[in-house]
Structures are given as C-alpha cells and as structure tokens.
Scaffold this motif. Structure first.
Motif, PDB file in Angstrom:
ATOM      1  N   SER A   1       0.807  -0.961   0.300  1.00 16.46           N
ATOM      2  CA  SER A   1      -0.090  -0.070  -0.079  1.00 16.46           C
ATOM      3  C   SER A   1       1.053   1.247  -0.093  1.00 16.46           C
ATOM      4  CB  SER A   1      -1.114   0.034   1.323  1.00 16.46           C
ATOM      5  OG  SER A   1      -0.178   0.058   2.499  1.00 16.46           O
ATOM      6  N   LEU A   2       1.660   1.330  -0.905  1.00 16.48           N
ATOM      7  CA  LEU A   2       2.470   2.673  -1.084  1.00 16.48           C
ATOM      8  C   LEU A   2       1.557   3.640  -1.717  1.00 16.48           C
ATOM      9  CD1 LEU A   2       5.670   1.412  -2.407  1.00 16.48           C
ATOM     10  CD2 LEU A   2       5.280   1.994  -0.096  1.00 16.48           C
ATOM     11  N   GLU A   3       1.327   4.765  -1.068  1.00 22.61           N
ATOM     12  CA  GLU A   3       0.512   5.910  -1.648  1.00 22.61           C
ATOM     13  C   GLU A   3       1.288   6.640  -2.648  1.00 22.61           C
ATOM     14  OE1 GLU A   3      -2.987   6.053  -1.157  1.00 22.61           O
ATOM     15  OE2 GLU A   3      -2.521   3.865  -0.389  1.00 22.61           O
ATOM     16  N   PRO A   4       0.745   7.131  -3.614  1.00 21.14           N
ATOM     17  CA  PRO A   4       1.378   8.347  -4.718  1.00 21.14           C
ATOM     18  C   PRO A   4       1.403   9.609  -3.451  1.00 21.14           C
ATOM     19  CG  PRO A   4      -0.371   7.333  -5.643  1.00 21.14           C
ATOM     20  CD  PRO A   4      -0.602   6.665  -4.417  1.00 21.14           C
ATOM     21  N   VAL A   5       2.705  10.214  -3.872  1.00 20.34           N
ATOM     22  CA  VAL A   5       3.016  11.498  -3.073  1.00 20.34           C
ATOM     23  C   VAL A   5       2.855  12.777  -3.926  1.00 20.34           C
ATOM     24  CG1 VAL A   5       4.629  10.270  -1.584  1.00 20.34           C
ATOM     25  CG2 VAL A   5       5.294  11.293  -3.634  1.00 20.34           C
ATOM     26  N   GLY A   6       2.556  13.809  -3.314  1.00 21.69           N
ATOM     27  CA  GLY A   6       2.265  14.962  -3.873  1.00 21.69           C
ATOM     28  C   GLY A   6       3.587  15.292  -4.721  1.00 21.69           C
ATOM     29  N   ASN A   7       3.678  16.761  -5.352  1.00 21.67           N
ATOM     30  CA  ASN A   7       4.740  17.003  -6.206  1.00 21.67           C
ATOM     31  C   ASN A   7       5.687  17.482  -5.180  1.00 21.67           C
ATOM     32  OD1 ASN A   7       3.679  16.417  -8.614  1.00 21.67           O
ATOM     33  ND2 ASN A   7       2.777  18.536  -9.051  1.00 21.67           N
ATOM     34  N   SER A   8       5.160  17.962  -3.791  1.00 24.61           N
ATOM     35  CA  SER A   8       6.269  18.742  -2.865  1.00 24.61           C
ATOM     36  C   SER A   8       7.233  17.698  -2.279  1.00 24.61           C
ATOM     37  CB  SER A   8       5.587  19.375  -1.726  1.00 24.61           C
ATOM     38  OG  SER A   8       4.745  18.483  -1.069  1.00 24.61           O
ATOM     39  N   ASP A   9       8.515  17.726  -2.494  1.00 23.18           N
ATOM     40  CA  ASP A   9       9.495  16.788  -1.794  1.00 23.18           C
ATOM     41  C   ASP A   9       9.259  15.447  -2.053  1.00 23.18           C
ATOM     42  OD1 ASP A   9      11.601  16.696  -0.326  1.00 23.18           O
ATOM     43  OD2 ASP A   9      10.906  16.627   1.473  1.00 23.18           O
ATOM     44  N   SER A  10       8.695  15.071  -3.327  1.00 27.11           N
ATOM     45  CA  SER A  10       8.500  13.739  -3.656  1.00 27.11           C
ATOM     46  C   SER A  10       9.806  12.553  -3.568  1.00 27.11           C
ATOM     47  CB  SER A  10       7.942  13.650  -5.206  1.00 27.11           C
ATOM     48  OG  SER A  10       8.996  14.058  -6.125  1.00 27.11           O
ATOM     49  N   ALA A  11      10.848  13.157  -3.871  1.00 29.17           N
ATOM     50  CA  ALA A  11      12.003  12.183  -3.546  1.00 29.17           C
ATOM     51  C   ALA A  11      12.304  11.639  -2.179  1.00 29.17           C
ATOM     52  CB  ALA A  11      13.278  12.885  -4.039  1.00 29.17           C
ATOM     53  N   ASN A  12      12.023  12.689  -1.086  1.00 31.54           N
ATOM     54  CA  ASN A  12      12.119  12.190   0.088  1.00 31.54           C
ATOM     55  C   ASN A  12      10.961  11.486   0.643  1.00 31.54           C
ATOM     56  OD1 ASN A  12      14.727  13.379   0.824  1.00 31.54           O
ATOM     57  ND2 ASN A  12      13.894  15.263   1.340  1.00 31.54           N
ATOM     58  N   ALA A  13       9.753  11.699   0.108  1.00 36.70           N
ATOM     59  CA  ALA A  13       8.720  11.028   0.572  1.00 36.70           C
ATOM     60  C   ALA A  13       8.963   9.626  -0.021  1.00 36.70           C
ATOM     61  CB  ALA A  13       7.415  11.629  -0.006  1.00 36.70           C
ATOM     62  N   LEU A  14       9.314   9.338  -1.292  1.00 35.03           N
ATOM     63  CA  LEU A  14       9.478   7.920  -1.834  1.00 35.03           C
ATOM     64  C   LEU A  14      10.365   7.400  -0.952  1.00 35.03           C
ATOM     65  CD1 LEU A  14       9.057   5.963  -3.817  1.00 35.03           C
ATOM     66  CD2 LEU A  14      10.594   7.165  -5.456  1.00 35.03           C
ATOM     67  N   LEU A  15      11.828   7.793  -0.659  1.00 31.89           N
ATOM     68  CA  LEU A  15      12.595   7.129   0.221  1.00 31.89           C
ATOM     69  C   LEU A  15      12.194   6.903   1.500  1.00 31.89           C
ATOM     70  CD1 LEU A  15      15.769   9.399  -0.315  1.00 31.89           C
ATOM     71  CD2 LEU A  15      15.144   7.028  -1.254  1.00 31.89           C
ATOM     72  N   ASN A  16      11.034   7.808   2.115  1.00 32.50           N
ATOM     73  CA  ASN A  16      10.445   7.076   3.486  1.00 32.50           C
ATOM     74  C   ASN A  16       9.382   6.184   3.108  1.00 32.50           C
ATOM     75  OD1 ASN A  16      11.479   9.149   4.968  1.00 32.50           O
ATOM     76  ND2 ASN A  16      10.112  10.889   4.577  1.00 32.50           N
ATOM     77  N   GLN A  17       8.776   5.802   2.135  1.00 29.32           N
ATOM     78  CA  GLN A  17       7.989   5.023   1.849  1.00 29.32           C
ATOM     79  C   GLN A  17       8.994   3.676   1.570  1.00 29.32           C
ATOM     80  OE1 GLN A  17       5.655   6.198  -1.817  1.00 29.32           O
ATOM     81  NE2 GLN A  17       4.166   7.107  -0.361  1.00 29.32           N
ATOM     82  N   LEU A  18       9.793   3.713   0.989  1.00 27.79           N
ATOM     83  CA  LEU A  18      10.801   2.506   0.753  1.00 27.79           C
ATOM     84  C   LEU A  18      11.095   2.166   1.916  1.00 27.79           C
ATOM     85  CD1 LEU A  18      12.529   3.631  -2.570  1.00 27.79           C
ATOM     86  CD2 LEU A  18      10.813   1.848  -2.123  1.00 27.79           C
ATOM     87  N   ALA A  19      11.699   3.146   2.941  1.00 27.47           N
ATOM     88  CA  ALA A  19      12.172   2.574   4.168  1.00 27.47           C
ATOM     89  C   ALA A  19      11.344   1.973   5.118  1.00 27.47           C
ATOM     90  CB  ALA A  19      12.724   4.144   4.860  1.00 27.47           C
ATOM     91  N   SER A  20       9.987   2.228   4.963  1.00 25.25           N
ATOM     92  CA  SER A  20       8.943   1.779   5.652  1.00 25.25           C
ATOM     93  C   SER A  20       8.215   0.299   5.096  1.00 25.25           C
ATOM     94  CB  SER A  20       7.715   2.611   5.841  1.00 25.25           C
ATOM     95  OG  SER A  20       7.025   2.676   4.730  1.00 25.25           O
ATOM     96  N   THR A  21       8.883  -0.177   4.006  1.00 26.34           N
ATOM     97  CA  THR A  21       8.486  -1.412   3.515  1.00 26.34           C
ATOM     98  C   THR A  21       9.411  -2.481   3.564  1.00 26.34           C
ATOM     99  OG1 THR A  21       9.523  -1.142   1.393  1.00 26.34           O
ATOM    100  CG2 THR A  21       7.116  -0.322   1.519  1.00 26.34           C
ATOM    101  N   GLU A  22       9.187  -3.676   3.779  1.00 21.00           N
ATOM    102  CA  GLU A  22      10.335  -4.819   4.023  1.00 21.00           C
ATOM    103  C   GLU A  22      10.481  -5.414   2.782  1.00 21.00           C
ATOM    104  OE1 GLU A  22       9.452  -7.723   7.110  1.00 21.00           O
ATOM    105  OE2 GLU A  22       8.526  -6.289   8.287  1.00 21.00           O
ATOM    106  N   ALA A  23      11.584  -6.067   2.486  1.00 30.23           N
ATOM    107  CA  ALA A  23      12.111  -6.668   1.510  1.00 30.23           C
ATOM    108  C   ALA A  23      12.803  -8.173   2.107  1.00 30.23           C
ATOM    109  CB  ALA A  23      12.799  -5.840   0.551  1.00 30.23           C
ATOM    110  N   VAL A  24      12.386  -9.175   1.434  1.00 28.15           N
ATOM    111  CA  VAL A  24      13.098 -10.438   1.723  1.00 28.15           C
ATOM    112  C   VAL A  24      14.006 -10.629   0.520  1.00 28.15           C
ATOM    113  CG1 VAL A  24      12.573 -12.856   2.027  1.00 28.15           C
ATOM    114  CG2 VAL A  24      11.022 -11.166   3.128  1.00 28.15           C
ATOM    115  N   VAL A  25      15.165 -10.788   0.897  1.00 28.51           N
ATOM    116  CA  VAL A  25      16.045 -11.263  -0.118  1.00 28.51           C
ATOM    117  C   VAL A  25      16.810 -12.661   0.157  1.00 28.51           C
ATOM    118  CG1 VAL A  25      18.615 -10.753  -1.069  1.00 28.51           C
ATOM    119  CG2 VAL A  25      17.019  -8.532  -0.067  1.00 28.51           C
TER     120      VAL A  25
END
Length: 86
Positions: free
Chosen positions: A36-60
């Motif tokens: 459930s990654l939600e699209p972010v607005g235009n403001s500071d989208s790079a940091n918001a994307l990084l925060n979204q990625l940091a909050s997800t888990e990945a199994v390697v």
C-alpha cells in the motif's frame, strides 16, 4: 505498446522525468504485489519516496544462507564435472 517500442522514448526523457517514471513504475508494481504505497504529491517527492521505501520490508533470498541450496548447487557442479570428464 511493447517494451522495445517504449525504450527509445524513455531514453529521451529528462533525468527528472526518468525519476518520475521510476516512481510511477515502483508504485504500480507495489500495488500489483499488494503493498500500500500511496502516491505522493509534487512537494518533496524524492524524500517521500525514500520514506515509503524505508517503511517497507523486502526479503532477499540467497543460496549462501540456505544449506540445502548450497548442497544442491554443489551436487550439480560435481555431476557436471563428472559428466565433462567422462
């Protein structure tokens, strides 16, 4: 449109538009995978994307961490060596 038709167009995009495309594709794939990654607005989208990625888990998965896989790969290599030398 096929990927081979799309790639020349993608290569002509600006750096910023390529990043936006990556973001769009990441959200689309995450949605397909049930994340459930939600699209972010235009403001500071790079940091918001990084925060979204940091909050997800990945199994390697790695065969180096799985003893059964290591043994299976070793057995295949030994069998291949025996077959080559036969």
């Amino acid at each position: 449109m096929s990927l081979s038709e799309l790639l020349p167009t993608v290569s002509q995009l600006s750096h910023q538009d390529k990043l936006r495309l990556i973001h769009f594709l990441l959200l689309a794939v995450a949605k397909e995978e049930g994340c459930s990654l939600e699209p972010v607005g235009n403001s500071d989208s790079a940091n918001a994307l990084l925060n979204q990625l940091a909050s997800t888990e990945a199994v390697v998965w790695s065969p180096q961490a799985d003893q059964e896989s290591v043994q299976a790969l070793s057995d295949l290599l030994v069998a291949a060596r025996i077959e080559t030398n036969a």
